[in-house]
Design a protein around this motif. Structure first.
Motif, PDB file in Angstrom:
ATOM      1  N   THR A  17      27.936  41.819  38.276  1.00 59.53           N
ATOM      2  CA  THR A  17      29.101  42.836  38.799  1.00 59.53           C
ATOM      3  C   THR A  17      30.212  42.783  37.798  1.00 59.53           C
ATOM      4  O   THR A  17      30.704  41.823  37.493  1.00 59.53           O
ATOM      5  CB  THR A  17      29.438  42.395  40.408  1.00 59.53           C
ATOM      6  OG1 THR A  17      28.345  42.375  40.860  1.00 59.53           O
ATOM      7  CG2 THR A  17      30.604  43.323  40.808  1.00 59.53           C
ATOM      8  N   ILE A  18      30.498  43.874  37.472  1.00 62.67           N
ATOM      9  CA  ILE A  18      31.712  44.147  36.814  1.00 62.67           C
ATOM     10  C   ILE A  18      32.803  44.841  37.645  1.00 62.67           C
ATOM     11  O   ILE A  18      32.531  46.100  38.021  1.00 62.67           O
ATOM     12  CB  ILE A  18      31.616  44.893  35.289  1.00 62.67           C
ATOM     13  CG1 ILE A  18      30.597  44.057  34.622  1.00 62.67           C
ATOM     14  CG2 ILE A  18      32.867  45.228  34.704  1.00 62.67           C
ATOM     15  CD1 ILE A  18      29.943  44.773  33.304  1.00 62.67           C
ATOM     16  N   ARG A  19      34.044  44.235  37.763  1.00 58.95           N
ATOM     17  CA  ARG A  19      34.961  45.019  38.483  1.00 58.95           C
ATOM     18  C   ARG A  19      35.828  45.843  37.470  1.00 58.95           C
ATOM     19  O   ARG A  19      36.696  45.295  36.770  1.00 58.95           O
ATOM     20  CB  ARG A  19      35.788  44.001  39.154  1.00 58.95           C
ATOM     21  CG  ARG A  19      36.614  44.747  40.464  1.00 58.95           C
ATOM     22  CD  ARG A  19      37.292  43.469  41.441  1.00 58.95           C
ATOM     23  NE  ARG A  19      38.142  44.135  42.194  1.00 58.95           N
ATOM     24  CZ  ARG A  19      37.758  44.502  43.295  1.00 58.95           C
ATOM     25  NH1 ARG A  19      36.442  44.971  43.570  1.00 58.95           N
ATOM     26  NH2 ARG A  19      38.712  45.071  44.483  1.00 58.95           N
ATOM     27  N   VAL A  20      35.698  47.150  37.463  1.00 56.39           N
ATOM     28  CA  VAL A  20      36.478  48.158  36.453  1.00 56.39           C
ATOM     29  C   VAL A  20      37.698  48.357  37.029  1.00 56.39           C
ATOM     30  O   VAL A  20      38.704  48.524  36.377  1.00 56.39           O
ATOM     31  CB  VAL A  20      35.506  49.306  36.349  1.00 56.39           C
ATOM     32  CG1 VAL A  20      36.249  50.167  35.333  1.00 56.39           C
ATOM     33  CG2 VAL A  20      34.036  48.808  35.828  1.00 56.39           C
ATOM     34  N   VAL A  21      38.028  48.694  38.252  1.00 47.76           N
ATOM     35  CA  VAL A  21      39.284  48.848  38.878  1.00 47.76           C
ATOM     36  C   VAL A  21      39.483  48.008  40.016  1.00 47.76           C
ATOM     37  O   VAL A  21      38.527  47.576  40.800  1.00 47.76           O
ATOM     38  CB  VAL A  21      39.304  50.539  39.453  1.00 47.76           C
ATOM     39  CG1 VAL A  21      40.575  50.595  40.117  1.00 47.76           C
ATOM     40  CG2 VAL A  21      38.931  51.379  38.385  1.00 47.76           C
ATOM     41  N   GLY A  51      38.228  52.389  28.424  1.00 46.24           N
ATOM     42  CA  GLY A  51      37.489  51.587  29.177  1.00 46.24           C
ATOM     43  C   GLY A  51      38.482  50.876  30.114  1.00 46.24           C
ATOM     44  O   GLY A  51      38.111  49.806  30.500  1.00 46.24           O
ATOM     45  N   CYS A  52      39.938  51.107  30.242  1.00 48.45           N
ATOM     46  CA  CYS A  52      40.623  50.636  31.241  1.00 48.45           C
ATOM     47  C   CYS A  52      40.620  51.080  32.625  1.00 48.45           C
ATOM     48  O   CYS A  52      41.077  50.419  33.711  1.00 48.45           O
ATOM     49  CB  CYS A  52      42.132  50.852  30.826  1.00 48.45           C
ATOM     50  SG  CYS A  52      42.571  52.538  31.052  1.00 48.45           S
ATOM     51  N   GLY A  53      39.714  52.102  33.067  1.00 50.38           N
ATOM     52  CA  GLY A  53      39.483  52.470  34.250  1.00 50.38           C
ATOM     53  C   GLY A  53      39.869  53.649  34.586  1.00 50.38           C
ATOM     54  O   GLY A  53      39.826  54.152  35.868  1.00 50.38           O
ATOM     55  N   GLN A  57      45.728  49.178  32.299  1.00 50.98           N
ATOM     56  CA  GLN A  57      45.256  48.313  31.511  1.00 50.98           C
ATOM     57  C   GLN A  57      44.435  47.340  32.296  1.00 50.98           C
ATOM     58  O   GLN A  57      44.765  46.594  33.169  1.00 50.98           O
ATOM     59  CB  GLN A  57      46.428  47.429  30.804  1.00 50.98           C
ATOM     60  CG  GLN A  57      45.992  46.421  29.723  1.00 50.98           C
ATOM     61  CD  GLN A  57      46.975  45.564  28.980  1.00 50.98           C
ATOM     62  OE1 GLN A  57      48.125  45.426  29.740  1.00 50.98           O
ATOM     63  NE2 GLN A  57      46.798  45.079  27.793  1.00 50.98           N
ATOM     64  N   ASN A  58      43.199  47.197  31.603  1.00 55.36           N
ATOM     65  CA  ASN A  58      42.159  46.291  32.256  1.00 55.36           C
ATOM     66  C   ASN A  58      42.069  46.505  33.780  1.00 55.36           C
ATOM     67  O   ASN A  58      41.988  45.585  34.713  1.00 55.36           O
ATOM     68  CB  ASN A  58      42.435  44.654  31.965  1.00 55.36           C
ATOM     69  CG  ASN A  58      42.790  44.479  30.574  1.00 55.36           C
ATOM     70  OD1 ASN A  58      41.861  45.045  29.608  1.00 55.36           O
ATOM     71  ND2 ASN A  58      43.562  43.420  30.088  1.00 55.36           N
ATOM     72  N   SER A 117      59.334  49.531  30.792  1.00 53.18           N
ATOM     73  CA  SER A 117      59.695  48.082  30.968  1.00 53.18           C
ATOM     74  C   SER A 117      58.653  47.291  30.562  1.00 53.18           C
ATOM     75  O   SER A 117      58.595  46.067  30.032  1.00 53.18           O
ATOM     76  CB  SER A 117      60.011  47.763  32.523  1.00 53.18           C
ATOM     77  OG  SER A 117      58.691  48.108  33.380  1.00 53.18           O
ATOM     78  N   HIS A 118      57.256  47.645  30.704  1.00 56.25           N
ATOM     79  CA  HIS A 118      56.123  46.887  30.140  1.00 56.25           C
ATOM     80  C   HIS A 118      55.772  46.701  28.930  1.00 56.25           C
ATOM     81  O   HIS A 118      55.581  47.803  28.211  1.00 56.25           O
ATOM     82  CB  HIS A 118      54.939  47.192  31.120  1.00 56.25           C
ATOM     83  CG  HIS A 118      53.535  46.176  30.990  1.00 56.25           C
ATOM     84  ND1 HIS A 118      52.884  45.871  30.221  1.00 56.25           N
ATOM     85  CD2 HIS A 118      53.372  45.276  32.055  1.00 56.25           C
ATOM     86  CE1 HIS A 118      52.218  45.084  30.427  1.00 56.25           C
ATOM     87  NE2 HIS A 118      52.499  44.473  31.744  1.00 56.25           N
ATOM     88  N   PRO A 119      55.415  45.604  28.202  1.00 60.18           N
ATOM     89  CA  PRO A 119      55.232  45.538  26.846  1.00 60.18           C
ATOM     90  C   PRO A 119      53.990  46.525  26.368  1.00 60.18           C
ATOM     91  O   PRO A 119      53.961  47.285  25.335  1.00 60.18           O
ATOM     92  CB  PRO A 119      54.807  44.126  26.640  1.00 60.18           C
ATOM     93  CG  PRO A 119      55.569  43.554  27.669  1.00 60.18           C
ATOM     94  CD  PRO A 119      55.468  44.451  28.992  1.00 60.18           C
ATOM     95  N   TYR A 120      53.055  46.730  27.222  1.00 60.20           N
ATOM     96  CA  TYR A 120      51.879  47.522  26.811  1.00 60.20           C
ATOM     97  C   TYR A 120      52.269  49.028  26.749  1.00 60.20           C
ATOM     98  O   TYR A 120      51.687  49.709  26.163  1.00 60.20           O
ATOM     99  CB  TYR A 120      50.807  47.448  27.846  1.00 60.20           C
ATOM    100  CG  TYR A 120      49.672  48.131  27.584  1.00 60.20           C
ATOM    101  CD1 TYR A 120      48.711  48.094  26.664  1.00 60.20           C
ATOM    102  CD2 TYR A 120      49.288  49.339  28.531  1.00 60.20           C
ATOM    103  CE1 TYR A 120      47.715  48.747  26.232  1.00 60.20           C
ATOM    104  CE2 TYR A 120      48.223  49.898  28.285  1.00 60.20           C
ATOM    105  CZ  TYR A 120      47.074  49.764  27.320  1.00 60.20           C
ATOM    106  OH  TYR A 120      46.146  50.507  26.959  1.00 60.20           O
TER     107      TYR A 120
END
Length: 266
Positions: A18-22, A42-44, A214-215, A233-236
């Protein structure tokens, strides 16, 4: 509130695979608003659209559309209320169907009347001549095909359009035409949009608010004005803006005032 999402999670696979995408995201979209989802591949982002549209069944949490709870299995009326425009205008339209047949199909599925009238009207609304209904997709340019895809989505008179990178496969000058068409349609028909894009100029041109993914999570939700001014505010988010600086500056200034402001501010 047109869209309300609480703790949405989407997974693929089973058991140990199982891969949790969101991962448990929440957001609201007001009627007439354009809400953007931006982030790397690929971030969802598209997975969120798939859950909203009813294409993805394996999700958890709560989705409410126009006050009505949406389950993984949707009714015809729920499906008609929101329609999707895909990234690739070359792959999303049946190559052996005429444009008229492509536009007729959703009307038949939903049992709507005045079909010829509806087809003629929607072609006018997306800026295509009446005789295009007799053409095949290979006889149209990429921009014309995407206009057909938009027409197919709008022919059921939805309240919501889910836009998955609707201009990324098009030339820059054609991108501008499609974005301006979407903006005009939204304003005229009082539509609500959820727009997925990796292009900050596209996001800045069309969106009122933006969620940065992100992720599988939202790292920041901000208004367009903050994005244009670099007040994030967020670095990303800052990384995405920095990464768009040179790319956006190299593009022709045809996407409108918002993108020009982005170029200037960045």
């Amino acid at each position: 509130m047109m869209i309300k999402v609480d703790n949405l999670g989407v997974s693929y696979g089973h058991g140990q695979n199982t891969i949790r995408v969101v991962k448990d995201i929440s957001f609201e979209v007001a009627k007439g608003e354009t809400f953007g989802l931006v982030g790397e591949s690929g971030c969802g982002k598209s997975t969120v659209l798939g859950a909203l549209a009813g294409r993805s069944k394996n999700w958890s949490g709560s989705i409410v559309i126009d006050g009505e709870t949406a389950n993984p299995k949707r009714t015809k009326s729920q499906l008609a209320k929101q329609q999707m425009v895909f990234q690739d205008p070359f792959g999303s339209i049946h190559p052996r169907h005429t444009i008229g047949r492509t536009l007729l199909e959703p009307l038949e599925i939903h049992g709507l009347d005045r079909r010829e009238e509806r087809i003629e009207q929607i072609l006018r609304e997306v800026g295509l001549p009446h005789n295009f209904r007799y053409r095949f997709p290979h006889q149209l340019s990429g921009g014309q095909r995407q206009r057909v895809a938009i027409a197919r989505a709008l022919i059921l008179k939805p309240q919501i359009l889910l836009l998955d990178e609707p201009t990324s496969a098009l030339d820059v000058s054609v991108q501008a035409e499609i974005l301006n068409l979407l903006k005009d349609l939204r304003d005229r028909e009082h539509l609500t949009y959820v727009l997925v894009s990796h292009d900050m100029a596209v996001i800045a041109h069309l969106c009122d608010r933006v969620a940065v993914m992100q992720n599988g999570i939202f790292v920041e939700v901000t208004k367009r004005g903050n994005l244009l001014l670099g007040k994030v505010s967020h670095p990303y988010t800052k990384t995405l803006l920095d990464g768009s600086r040179g790319y956006v500056s190299a593009r022709p200034r045809r996407l409108g005032t918002a993108c020009e402001q982005l170029i200037v501010q960045r």
